[in-house]
Design a protein around this motif. Sequence first.
Motif, PDB file in Angstrom:
ATOM      1  N   ILE A  68       2.664  -0.027  25.090  1.00  0.00           N
ATOM      2  CA  ILE A  68       4.147  -0.557  25.748  1.00  0.00           C
ATOM      3  C   ILE A  68       4.009  -1.976  26.123  1.00  0.00           C
ATOM      4  O   ILE A  68       3.372  -2.436  27.020  1.00  0.00           O
ATOM      5  N   ARG A  69       4.779  -2.750  25.463  1.00  0.00           N
ATOM      6  CA  ARG A  69       4.972  -4.072  25.536  1.00  0.00           C
ATOM      7  C   ARG A  69       5.536  -4.776  26.611  1.00  0.00           C
ATOM      8  O   ARG A  69       6.566  -4.026  27.307  1.00  0.00           O
ATOM      9  N   ASN A  70       4.815  -5.497  27.431  1.00  0.00           N
ATOM     10  CA  ASN A  70       5.309  -6.084  28.806  1.00  0.00           C
ATOM     11  C   ASN A  70       5.603  -5.132  29.708  1.00  0.00           C
ATOM     12  O   ASN A  70       6.551  -5.089  30.425  1.00  0.00           O
ATOM     13  N   ALA A  71       4.528  -4.194  29.984  1.00  0.00           N
ATOM     14  CA  ALA A  71       4.434  -3.253  30.856  1.00  0.00           C
ATOM     15  C   ALA A  71       4.660  -3.695  32.244  1.00  0.00           C
ATOM     16  O   ALA A  71       5.177  -2.924  33.192  1.00  0.00           O
ATOM     17  N   GLN A  72       4.426  -4.866  32.713  1.00  0.00           N
ATOM     18  CA  GLN A  72       4.538  -5.417  34.147  1.00  0.00           C
ATOM     19  C   GLN A  72       6.070  -5.545  34.372  1.00  0.00           C
ATOM     20  O   GLN A  72       6.223  -5.676  35.588  1.00  0.00           O
ATOM     21  N   GLN A  73       6.798  -5.552  33.537  1.00  0.00           N
ATOM     22  CA  GLN A  73       8.490  -5.686  33.734  1.00  0.00           C
ATOM     23  C   GLN A  73       8.997  -4.231  34.025  1.00  0.00           C
ATOM     24  O   GLN A  73      10.344  -4.265  34.316  1.00  0.00           O
ATOM     25  N   LEU A  74       8.495  -3.319  33.664  1.00  0.00           N
ATOM     26  CA  LEU A  74       8.714  -1.955  33.573  1.00  0.00           C
ATOM     27  C   LEU A  74       8.507  -1.397  35.181  1.00  0.00           C
ATOM     28  O   LEU A  74       7.349  -1.317  35.724  1.00  0.00           O
ATOM     29  N   SER A  75       9.345  -0.428  35.606  1.00  0.00           N
ATOM     30  CA  SER A  75       9.173   0.596  36.798  1.00  0.00           C
ATOM     31  C   SER A  75       8.600   1.691  36.055  1.00  0.00           C
ATOM     32  O   SER A  75       8.193   2.063  35.128  1.00  0.00           O
TER      33      SER A  75
END
Length: 485
Positions: free
Chosen positions: A364-371
């Motif tokens: 899951i790429r750039n997971a820090q941007q997702l809820s």
Amino acid sequence: MSVKTFLLPDLGEGLAEAELVKWLVAVGDTVVIDQPIAEVETAKSMVEVPSPYAGTVHQLHGAAGEMIQVDTPLISVLEEGSEAEPATASQPVREVALSYREEERAGVAEPEAEGSGNVLIGYGTPDGLAAKARKRRPRGGAVGTAPAQAQVRAAVSVPLRAPLVISPLVRKLARDRGIDIATLAGSGIGGLILRSDVEAASAAPVAAAVVAAPAPAAAPAPAAAPAAQPAVVAPRAASAETGELDSRSGLAVASRTPITGVRKTIAQAMARSRSEIPEATVWVDVDATALLEMRSSLKARDPQNTPGLLAFIARFVVAGLQKYPELNSRIETNAQGDVEIVGFDGINLGIAAQTDRGLMVPAIRNAQQLSARGINAELARLTEVTRSGKATVAELTSGTFTLNNYGVFGVDGSAAIINYPEVAILGVGRIIDKPWVVNGELAVRKVTELTLAFDHRVCDGGVAAGFLRFVADAMENPAGALADL
């Protein structure tokens, strides 16, 4: 006559071969540009190969299940408006195939030439025989073309001098089994020696020994012969069923399964992880009762949009990696030969998924941007494309940290192997009822085990324990943790 031969392209990351899973067209079919013509499986993923030509399928180079090297013929197409001539229809295909056989011959026909002769597809020895051979054989109608082609045909007609082998893996298999590859007759196109030819030849000595065993010896047997007689009789009985006997265990060999494709890649990565990473492991039991209760409450209000448990845990893991970025890094050696810890501005969270093709880890790429909801949606998408074999190479190789939910297999914990070249992996065990002390009293709670394996080069136990405790606390108090995310 205009027959266009399409060579198998490099499907990503310099992979040298692919397995032909199935043809999507047949000889005589009409194809258009960019129409899928075959499904092939590389060491990374399964992909559909499109045709760069329009016309009628003239020839299919290979059968389902066969390994095909990059830059070797895949399909020949008779362009629209052309008519194939039987005598010359295969000429373009033969010319391309021979050029690679010449490379495989490097160091055989002229051993005195310079160069290593160890040529892989896409990697040559510029100063060696392969480069000289290409210079000596001009293409088209240039002067000297006919003698050069005659020389190539002469070399092909002498298998002992120039065995037709394209795959370096087939050569290695023959060396490992002590087989002189020059003595084999290839079953592939144009006499090409395949893996199956080597495997068939490796069983021949055993069968020959079984047949020859009952024959009386021409000369008197030495004194030690009677003692050795049971060792000759026993293999004959066991080999009658399977054709091969294991010399170490004395048991008949039931099967041999080549490690290829994805399984080969997994094996190489796991072996490299164990040999290169000085890993350590920490674990903790977690009371997940509050997390389960919170999710049940959300699901009662909105059944369709409630994230799964793994999505919530993944969100806590991402938050933990933001607090302890050492675990979201990689060990690399720079151009000067110095070892460095490479950190990343972002988190690509790999999720281990079991598929029919082996263990895959889509990220899951750039997971820090997702809820948690965003992670849940991307997790569902990646799981679907991975299990169907449609995940891209980038999706399967871009992870910076792996989360492995092996609890679905009914186990509590695991000494997981780090997904090389990452530096840590977090495993989640099954959630079961266990006795637990709450406010000084014994109660039955929903308990799971978290296990973190980490590369001790990037951090010490304090960082690993801090990260693991952060995730555990978030699972035990999910409402408070989500309020801060």
